[in-house]
Design an enzyme around this catalytic site. Structure first.
Site, PDB file in Angstrom:
ATOM      1  N   SER A 128     -31.418 -13.749 -19.322  1.00 22.54           N
ATOM      2  CA  SER A 128     -32.511 -14.563 -19.854  1.00 22.54           C
ATOM      3  C   SER A 128     -32.017 -15.971 -20.204  1.00 22.54           C
ATOM      4  O   SER A 128     -31.535 -16.690 -19.328  1.00 22.54           O
ATOM      5  CB  SER A 128     -33.142 -13.850 -21.053  1.00 22.54           C
ATOM      6  OG  SER A 128     -34.401 -14.403 -21.367  1.00 22.54           O
ATOM      7  N   ASP A 185     -41.372  -8.593 -14.618  1.00 24.72           N
ATOM      8  CA  ASP A 185     -40.960  -9.701 -15.478  1.00 24.72           C
ATOM      9  C   ASP A 185     -41.702 -10.984 -15.115  1.00 24.72           C
ATOM     10  O   ASP A 185     -41.783 -11.360 -13.938  1.00 24.72           O
ATOM     11  CB  ASP A 185     -39.448  -9.908 -15.330  1.00 24.72           C
ATOM     12  CG  ASP A 185     -38.882 -10.939 -16.279  1.00 24.72           C
ATOM     13  OD1 ASP A 185     -39.607 -11.396 -17.190  1.00 24.72           O
ATOM     14  OD2 ASP A 185     -37.696 -11.286 -16.111  1.00 24.72           O
ATOM     15  N   HIS A 217     -38.250  -7.337 -18.136  1.00 22.85           N
ATOM     16  CA  HIS A 217     -37.240  -8.337 -18.471  1.00 22.85           C
ATOM     17  C   HIS A 217     -35.973  -7.719 -19.072  1.00 22.85           C
ATOM     18  O   HIS A 217     -36.050  -6.897 -19.978  1.00 22.85           O
ATOM     19  CB  HIS A 217     -37.865  -9.332 -19.458  1.00 22.85           C
ATOM     20  CG  HIS A 217     -37.073 -10.551 -19.702  1.00 22.85           C
ATOM     21  ND1 HIS A 217     -36.656 -11.406 -18.693  1.00 22.85           N
ATOM     22  CD2 HIS A 217     -36.600 -11.086 -20.864  1.00 22.85           C
ATOM     23  CE1 HIS A 217     -35.985 -12.415 -19.225  1.00 22.85           C
ATOM     24  NE2 HIS A 217     -35.933 -12.239 -20.529  1.00 22.85           N
TER      25      HIS A 217
END
Length: 313
Positions: free
Chosen positions: A159, A256, A288
């Protein structure tokens, strides 16, 4: 309690709330667990200070029974959390790194960079570069000196940590750092974005996350002009071809919001003139950074095996 103490200035739930009286409440990623010898994997960990005067530190990891006669690849890892939450010392990342280090048989440095909004971007990028400089400095920890092969270094992150990984690798390509050979980078559901929607970003079921990102980015980087700045949208970066490694592994998850940005990164990297190999893996049915939350799940385990192969091939 003052009458205004619960009035909200910014609400970034499920990550953070910022109140008008100045209080900042982080809603997750605030737990801290000590370094240990993990009973499941045998991986050892310990904490080090990189720059105590600015509170930059790291958690180091060694696989079970390392052999001094054959040095191991070094993985420098940057945690996720939207630049707002989490740390190298949380239970989530302790478990993830234990499984990753055991699977890949690497030495790892999990960097504890400073967080926004108290420390807005680009501070996280500067802290992360500082960690690389520390690794090659004379004061480097004995675990790195004795066990890590600095000619076989990888950067990785999930991320926001994937974004940091990209930006540090790009800097490594334009600002040489003697003492380290950057072999490759691993981007796990990387946080990239842009002013104009691509792919399914405009779909109704992603409206929340689109609005969230539009508010989040100027909050973590108040100096930014728009969401097309190169640090968040690599497609706008004229220096992309200078990425300082020869291979890239990108993981994206089917459900995601950031999936299409990860796919787009592969496309623009291939078109940029960068001289390297990039591989993209899409995992069906997952959301995610699934492998961070469930490193011992079926898909998490498969991903860690792939990462291990990428590092050791």
């Amino acid at each position: 309690m003052a009458a205004n103490s619960d009035k909200m200035l910014h609400d970034f739930s499920p990550l953070l709330k910022h109140y008008k009286d100045g209080r900042i409440e982080r809603l997750s990623g605030v737990d801290v667990v000590p370094p240990s010898v993990d009973p499941k994997t045998g991986v050892q960990s310990k904490d080090v200070e990189i720059s105590p005067e600015i509170n930059v530190s790291a958690r180091l990891y060694l696989p079970k029974n390392p052999d001094r006669s054959k040095k191991l690849p070094l993985l420098v890892y940057f945690h996720g959390g939207g630049f707002l939450i989490e740390s190298a010392f949380s239970s989530l990342y302790q478990k993830h790194l234990n499984f990753l280090v055991a699977q890949a048989n690497v030495v790892a440095v999990s960097v504890n960079y400073r967080l926004a909004p108290e420390h807005p971007l680009p501070i996280a990028f500067e802290d992360s570069w500082l960690a690389l400089e520390w690794i090659v400095s004379e004061a480097t920890d004995e675990w790195i000196k004795d066990y890590a092969d600095l000619n076989h270094v990888f950067l990785g992150g999930d991320s926001a940590g994937g974004n940091i990984t990209h930006n540090v690798a790009l800097r490594a390509g334009t600002q040489k750092l003697d003492g380290i050979n950057l072999s490759g980078i691993i981007l796990n559901c990387p946080f990239f974005y842009g002013k104009d929607s691509i792919g399914n970003e405009g779909a109704d079921h992603f409206i929340f996350w689109k609005n969230f990102n539009n508010k989040l980015l100027p909050y973590v980087c108040p100096s930014m002009s728009d969401c097309d700045e190169p640090w968040i949208n690599p497609a706008k970066d004229e220096k992309l071809s200078s990425l300082g490694c020869k291979k890239v592994l990108i993981y994206v998850a089917e459900k995601d919001f950031l999936k299409d940005r990860g796919c787009y990164y592969k496309e623009i990297l291939n078109k940029s003139g960068w001289n390297g190999d990039v591989e993209l893996v899409e995992v069906k049915g997952e959301d995610h950074v699934f492998s961070v939350f469930y490193p011992d799940g079926e898909n998490g385990t498969a991903m860690l095996k792939k990462v291990a192969s990428f590092i050791n091939e």
